[in-house]
Design a protein around this motif. Structure first.
Motif, PDB file in Angstrom:
ATOM      1  N   VAL A 340       0.869  -1.177   0.000  1.00  0.00           N
ATOM      2  CA  VAL A 340       0.000   0.000   0.000  1.00  0.00           C
ATOM      3  C   VAL A 340       0.904   1.225   0.000  1.00  0.00           C
ATOM      4  CG1 VAL A 340      -1.785   1.261   1.247  1.00  0.00           C
ATOM      5  CG2 VAL A 340      -1.814  -1.233   1.223  1.00  0.00           C
ATOM      6  N   GLN A 341       0.639   2.176  -0.880  1.00  0.00           N
ATOM      7  CA  GLN A 341       1.570   3.290  -1.082  1.00  0.00           C
ATOM      8  C   GLN A 341       0.816   4.615  -1.198  1.00  0.00           C
ATOM      9  OE1 GLN A 341       4.194   3.392  -4.782  1.00  0.00           O
ATOM     10  NE2 GLN A 341       5.606   2.585  -3.271  1.00  0.00           N
ATOM     11  N   GLU A 342       1.437   5.670  -0.676  1.00  0.00           N
ATOM     12  CA  GLU A 342       0.793   6.982  -0.761  1.00  0.00           C
ATOM     13  C   GLU A 342       0.673   7.424  -2.219  1.00  0.00           C
ATOM     14  OE1 GLU A 342       2.820  10.542   0.551  1.00  0.00           O
ATOM     15  OE2 GLU A 342       4.786   9.592   0.318  1.00  0.00           O
ATOM     16  N   PHE A 343      -0.373   8.171  -2.491  1.00  0.00           N
ATOM     17  CA  PHE A 343      -0.640   8.691  -3.826  1.00  0.00           C
ATOM     18  C   PHE A 343      -0.049  10.093  -3.943  1.00  0.00           C
ATOM     19  CE2 PHE A 343      -3.720  11.004  -6.676  1.00  0.00           C
ATOM     20  CZ  PHE A 343      -3.299  10.401  -7.857  1.00  0.00           C
ATOM     21  N   ILE A 344       0.810  10.296  -4.954  1.00  0.00           N
ATOM     22  CA  ILE A 344       1.454  11.591  -5.166  1.00  0.00           C
ATOM     23  C   ILE A 344       0.607  12.388  -6.150  1.00  0.00           C
ATOM     24  CG2 ILE A 344       3.602  12.785  -5.748  1.00  0.00           C
ATOM     25  CD1 ILE A 344       3.796  10.909  -3.324  1.00  0.00           C
ATOM     26  N   LYS A 345      -0.318  13.166  -5.612  1.00  0.00           N
ATOM     27  CA  LYS A 345      -1.283  13.881  -6.439  1.00  0.00           C
ATOM     28  C   LYS A 345      -0.617  14.885  -7.361  1.00  0.00           C
ATOM     29  CE  LYS A 345      -5.495  16.674  -6.125  1.00  0.00           C
ATOM     30  NZ  LYS A 345      -6.468  17.338  -5.210  1.00  0.00           N
ATOM     31  N   GLU A 346       0.420  15.596  -6.854  1.00  0.00           N
ATOM     32  CA  GLU A 346       1.036  16.681  -7.623  1.00  0.00           C
ATOM     33  C   GLU A 346       1.789  16.184  -8.856  1.00  0.00           C
ATOM     34  OE1 GLU A 346       3.783  15.938  -3.992  1.00  0.00           O
ATOM     35  OE2 GLU A 346       1.629  15.944  -4.457  1.00  0.00           O
ATOM     36  N   ALA A 347       2.004  14.875  -8.975  1.00  0.00           N
ATOM     37  CA  ALA A 347       2.702  14.338 -10.154  1.00  0.00           C
ATOM     38  C   ALA A 347       1.830  14.426 -11.409  1.00  0.00           C
ATOM     39  CB  ALA A 347       3.110  12.895  -9.908  1.00  0.00           C
ATOM     40  N   ASN A 348       0.515  14.548 -11.227  1.00  0.00           N
ATOM     41  CA  ASN A 348      -0.417  14.716 -12.353  1.00  0.00           C
ATOM     42  C   ASN A 348      -0.301  13.611 -13.402  1.00  0.00           C
ATOM     43  OD1 ASN A 348      -1.592  17.166 -11.405  1.00  0.00           O
ATOM     44  ND2 ASN A 348       0.239  18.270 -12.089  1.00  0.00           N
ATOM     45  N   GLY A 349      -0.127  12.389 -12.935  1.00  0.00           N
ATOM     46  CA  GLY A 349      -0.069  11.265 -13.859  1.00  0.00           C
ATOM     47  C   GLY A 349       1.217  11.164 -14.668  1.00  0.00           C
ATOM     48  N   GLN A 350       2.282  11.827 -14.218  1.00  0.00           N
ATOM     49  CA  GLN A 350       3.562  11.797 -14.926  1.00  0.00           C
ATOM     50  C   GLN A 350       4.611  11.060 -14.103  1.00  0.00           C
ATOM     51  OE1 GLN A 350       4.537  15.928 -15.581  1.00  0.00           O
ATOM     52  NE2 GLN A 350       3.359  16.047 -17.472  1.00  0.00           N
ATOM     53  N   ASP A 351       5.508  10.385 -14.778  1.00  0.00           N
ATOM     54  CA  ASP A 351       6.712   9.886 -14.126  1.00  0.00           C
ATOM     55  C   ASP A 351       7.870   9.945 -15.112  1.00  0.00           C
ATOM     56  OD1 ASP A 351       6.689   7.658 -15.785  1.00  0.00           O
ATOM     57  OD2 ASP A 351       6.029   6.257 -14.256  1.00  0.00           O
ATOM     58  N   ILE A 352       9.049   9.611 -14.646  1.00  0.00           N
ATOM     59  CA  ILE A 352      10.266   9.688 -15.461  1.00  0.00           C
ATOM     60  C   ILE A 352      10.920   8.320 -15.489  1.00  0.00           C
ATOM     61  CG2 ILE A 352      12.582  10.703 -15.643  1.00  0.00           C
ATOM     62  CD1 ILE A 352      11.434  13.166 -14.151  1.00  0.00           C
ATOM     63  N   ARG A 353      11.260   7.841 -16.673  1.00  0.00           N
ATOM     64  CA  ARG A 353      12.047   6.614 -16.815  1.00  0.00           C
ATOM     65  C   ARG A 353      13.482   6.995 -17.167  1.00  0.00           C
ATOM     66  NH1 ARG A 353      11.805   1.175 -18.465  1.00  0.00           N
ATOM     67  NH2 ARG A 353      10.434   0.971 -16.640  1.00  0.00           N
ATOM     68  N   CYS A 354      14.413   6.617 -16.296  1.00  0.00           N
ATOM     69  CA  CYS A 354      15.841   6.816 -16.549  1.00  0.00           C
ATOM     70  C   CYS A 354      16.449   5.476 -16.939  1.00  0.00           C
ATOM     71  CB  CYS A 354      16.550   7.357 -15.309  1.00  0.00           C
ATOM     72  SG  CYS A 354      16.003   8.989 -14.786  1.00  0.00           S
ATOM     73  N   SER A 364      16.724   9.475 -20.821  1.00  0.00           N
ATOM     74  CA  SER A 364      15.593   9.637 -19.915  1.00  0.00           C
ATOM     75  C   SER A 364      14.392  10.162 -20.687  1.00  0.00           C
ATOM     76  CB  SER A 364      15.938  10.585 -18.762  1.00  0.00           C
ATOM     77  OG  SER A 364      16.431  11.816 -19.239  1.00  0.00           O
ATOM     78  N   MET A 365      13.210   9.722 -20.278  1.00  0.00           N
ATOM     79  CA  MET A 365      11.979  10.192 -20.915  1.00  0.00           C
ATOM     80  C   MET A 365      10.918  10.446 -19.846  1.00  0.00           C
ATOM     81  SD  MET A 365      10.275   6.782 -22.612  1.00  0.00           S
ATOM     82  CE  MET A 365      10.035   5.262 -21.670  1.00  0.00           C
ATOM     83  N   GLN A 366      10.026  11.357 -20.152  1.00  0.00           N
ATOM     84  CA  GLN A 366       8.883  11.618 -19.283  1.00  0.00           C
ATOM     85  C   GLN A 366       7.658  10.931 -19.857  1.00  0.00           C
ATOM     86  OE1 GLN A 366       7.925  15.489 -17.109  1.00  0.00           O
ATOM     87  NE2 GLN A 366       6.522  15.610 -18.822  1.00  0.00           N
ATOM     88  N   ARG A 367       6.942  10.202 -19.016  1.00  0.00           N
ATOM     89  CA  ARG A 367       5.747   9.494 -19.458  1.00  0.00           C
ATOM     90  C   ARG A 367       4.508  10.154 -18.854  1.00  0.00           C
ATOM     91  NH1 ARG A 367       7.876   3.451 -18.058  1.00  0.00           N
ATOM     92  NH2 ARG A 367       7.849   4.393 -15.990  1.00  0.00           N
ATOM     93  N   GLN A 368       3.491  10.322 -19.676  1.00  0.00           N
ATOM     94  CA  GLN A 368       2.231  10.942 -19.259  1.00  0.00           C
ATOM     95  C   GLN A 368       1.103   9.922 -19.348  1.00  0.00           C
ATOM     96  OE1 GLN A 368       1.291  14.303 -18.151  1.00  0.00           O
ATOM     97  NE2 GLN A 368      -0.489  13.019 -17.694  1.00  0.00           N
ATOM     98  N   ALA A 369       0.349   9.795 -18.281  1.00  0.00           N
ATOM     99  CA  ALA A 369      -0.760   8.841 -18.271  1.00  0.00           C
ATOM    100  C   ALA A 369      -1.819   9.216 -19.288  1.00  0.00           C
ATOM    101  CB  ALA A 369      -1.374   8.786 -16.873  1.00  0.00           C
ATOM    102  N   ALA A 370      -2.485   8.208 -19.817  1.00  0.00           N
ATOM    103  CA  ALA A 370      -3.605   8.442 -20.730  1.00  0.00           C
ATOM    104  C   ALA A 370      -4.747   9.109 -19.966  1.00  0.00           C
ATOM    105  CB  ALA A 370      -4.072   7.116 -21.328  1.00  0.00           C
ATOM    106  N   LYS A 371      -5.623   9.777 -20.685  1.00  0.00           N
ATOM    107  CA  LYS A 371      -6.751  10.466 -20.063  1.00  0.00           C
ATOM    108  C   LYS A 371      -7.588   9.463 -19.269  1.00  0.00           C
ATOM    109  CE  LYS A 371     -10.533  13.660 -21.099  1.00  0.00           C
ATOM    110  NZ  LYS A 371     -11.288  14.385 -22.161  1.00  0.00           N
ATOM    111  N   GLY A 372      -7.868   9.814 -18.014  1.00  0.00           N
ATOM    112  CA  GLY A 372      -8.661   8.944 -17.161  1.00  0.00           C
ATOM    113  C   GLY A 372      -7.837   7.948 -16.371  1.00  0.00           C
ATOM    114  N   GLU A 373      -6.514   7.855 -16.676  1.00  0.00           N
ATOM    115  CA  GLU A 373      -5.622   6.966 -15.949  1.00  0.00           C
ATOM    116  C   GLU A 373      -4.807   7.764 -14.935  1.00  0.00           C
ATOM    117  OE1 GLU A 373      -5.438   3.658 -16.259  1.00  0.00           O
ATOM    118  OE2 GLU A 373      -6.972   3.609 -17.816  1.00  0.00           O
ATOM    119  N   PHE A 374      -4.370   7.111 -13.874  1.00  0.00           N
ATOM    120  CA  PHE A 374      -3.584   7.799 -12.847  1.00  0.00           C
ATOM    121  C   PHE A 374      -2.098   7.480 -12.953  1.00  0.00           C
ATOM    122  CE2 PHE A 374      -4.456   3.623 -11.145  1.00  0.00           C
ATOM    123  CZ  PHE A 374      -3.298   3.269 -10.467  1.00  0.00           C
ATOM    124  N   ARG A 375      -1.750   6.457 -13.730  1.00  0.00           N
ATOM    125  CA  ARG A 375      -0.371   6.001 -13.799  1.00  0.00           C
ATOM    126  C   ARG A 375       0.140   6.105 -15.221  1.00  0.00           C
ATOM    127  NH1 ARG A 375       3.033   2.483 -10.799  1.00  0.00           N
ATOM    128  NH2 ARG A 375       4.473   1.286 -12.093  1.00  0.00           N
TER     129      ARG A 375
END
Length: 459
Positions: A340-354, A364-375
């Motif tokens: 169980v893990q805290e949800f990082i709301k301010e990330a706005n569905g983005q993360d970085i793959r290094c 490195s690339m930035q990934r953006q979640a599809a509309k309606g997805e959180f990850r």
């Protein structure tokens, strides 16, 4: 020119670029695309006087990296292009003459990473206008070349094999990443062999340990092994990797490192022990502890992860406390282990793959979640783009890979109000997204890493 006098070409045609020294490249004719594009690697911008020029390499024959043509051209334009896979990138545009059958004319061409595409070139409608009509049911109406003719055209740049013997240990030879690594090794003059994990078996012996392949063939004398292991065969594949290690082969990612990275609970504990910042994470056995477990990670919304999840599968967002309790207790009722893990709301569905290779972030690339997805997940409709990471993010990625003992790793980071947080580390990171987003030849970098480790020098 009237429609009745337009020449008819097929949906696939051979093109020739004399100024770029490309004697033949197969193109997909696509009137739905405005501009033509060509596969290009190692793109580098340079200045000649007051003009911008670009140098690049083209591999004109699909699935053959041993044939490479070095090209140079004046930059005509730069354009932001969104590919069919949803990846946005700035592409250089050049102008160059192309020969199609008996016709030679100048066209605009974007330089793009087309390794994932069936054709190394796309011929768009700007090149077709007032010149050709397309018969979609036909191919090579303008000109055609036999396999013998193609070999003759490229014989002066085919590299001889004079290198290492490297095995790619995986399950599917047709996966993009596996094909790219095989191509990259061949292009550098190495003998590349695909070994299916599930068709190999072992003989344990102090004097003569062996790996055998289905049919009884003995597999030996490999200089290096590149593991690309799917989760379902981790245990068996790691046994094979240990066996190859005992036989003297260098394994790019050890069995121990892969095992640690695949055990999400163990990896999380290792990261916390080494002061790596991660989202607050909880783990409990009994449903009686569910309420406090939720409070411990700052309440809902929160993330629930299956320990064996991959590529975003088995990851759930519980938006309310009631929903979180229901999902957690449902998993526990069938004795499924979860984090169980805290949800990082301010990330706005983005993360970085290094992408880390031998202690360096090579892409490195930035990934953006599809509309309606959180990850953010490009396997589930997300998009990716090239990004310049911070020094803190770079250090975090390098440290995470080092702690797990992984020479090659995909390190996922999320930006939060507390600074960068580590999400997870992948020991068999995919190449398609990162190569497409950055335009870098990551497969080649991996082969170079093996050469450096084994002190192999190209002739």
């Amino acid at each position: 020119m009237s429609e009745t006098t337009l020449k008819i070409i097929g949906s696939e045609e051979w093109c020739i670029f004399e100024e770029l020294a490309i004697p033949a490249i197969k193109a997909r004719v696509d009137s739905g695309a405005k501009t033509s594009s060509i596969q290009a690697n190692n793109i580098k911008l340079k200045e000649k006087g007051n003009e911008e020029w670009v140098s690049f390499e083209v591999n004109p024959i699909q699935d053959n990296r041993s044939i490479s043509t070095k090209c140079s051209a004046k930059v005509f334009d730069k354009r932001l292009v969104k590919s069919s896979s949803g990846i946005s990138e700035v592409r250089y545009v050049i102008k160059t003459p192309v020969t199609l059958g008996d016709d030679t004319f100048e066209i605009e061409v974007t330089l793009a990473n087309r390794d994932a595409m069936e054709f190394r070139m796309l011929l768009g409608r700007e090149a077709l206008n007032n010149r050709f009509m397309v018969n979609p049911s036909a191919s090579y109406l303008a000109s055609d070349f036999t396999e013998v003719e193609i070999k003759e055209k490229f014989k002066h740049i085919v590299k001889e094999k004079s290198g290492l013997k490297i095995a790619l240990l995986a399950s599917n030879p047709d996966l993009f990443s596996n094909k790219r690594i095989i191509e990259a090794g061949i292009a550098r003059g190495h003998e590349m062999v695909f070994l299916n994990v599930e068709q190999a078996y072992m003989k344990f012996d102090a004097e003569e340990p062996q790996v055998r392949y289905r049919g009884g063939n003995v597999v030996d004398e490999f200089d290096a092994i590149i593991p690309r292991i799917k989760p379902s065969v981790t245990f068996y594949a790691c046994a094979l990797i240990r066996q190859f290690d005992a036989m003297g082969a260098y394994c790019l990612n050890s069995a121990e490192a892969i095992t640690q990275s695949r055990d999400k609970l163990l990896a999380t504990q290792i990261f916390a022990k080494h002061d790596i910042n991660i989202p607050i994470t909880g783990f409990a056995n009994s449903p009686l502890d569910t309420k406090d477990l939720i409070k411990m990670v700052n309440g809902a919304p929160l993330i629930i992860k299956l320990l064996e999840s991959t590529q975003g599968k088995g990851v759930v967002l519980a938006e309310t406390t009631k929903a979180a309790e229901s999902v957690i207790n449902a998993f526990k009722s069938v004795k499924t282990n979860i984090l169980v893990q805290e949800f990082i709301k301010e990330a706005n569905g983005q993360d970085i793959r290094c992408f880390v290779v031998n202690g360096k972030v090579v892409a490195s690339m930035q990934r953006q979640a599809a509309k309606g997805e959180f990850r953010a997940n490009i396997h589930q409709g997300g998009t990716a783009s090239k990004i310049k990471i911070t020094l803190e993010e770079r250090k975090l990625a390098i440290k995470a890979a080092k702690i797990l003992g992984l020479p090659v790793a995909g390190v996922d980071i999320i930006r939060s109000n507390k600074g960068p947080l580590l999400l997870e580390v992948n020991s068999s990171p995919g190449l398609e997204g990162i190569e497409s987003a950055t335009g870098l030849d990551i497969a080649n970098i991996m082969i170079e890493a093996i050469e450096k480790k084994l002190k192999f020098k190209q002739l």
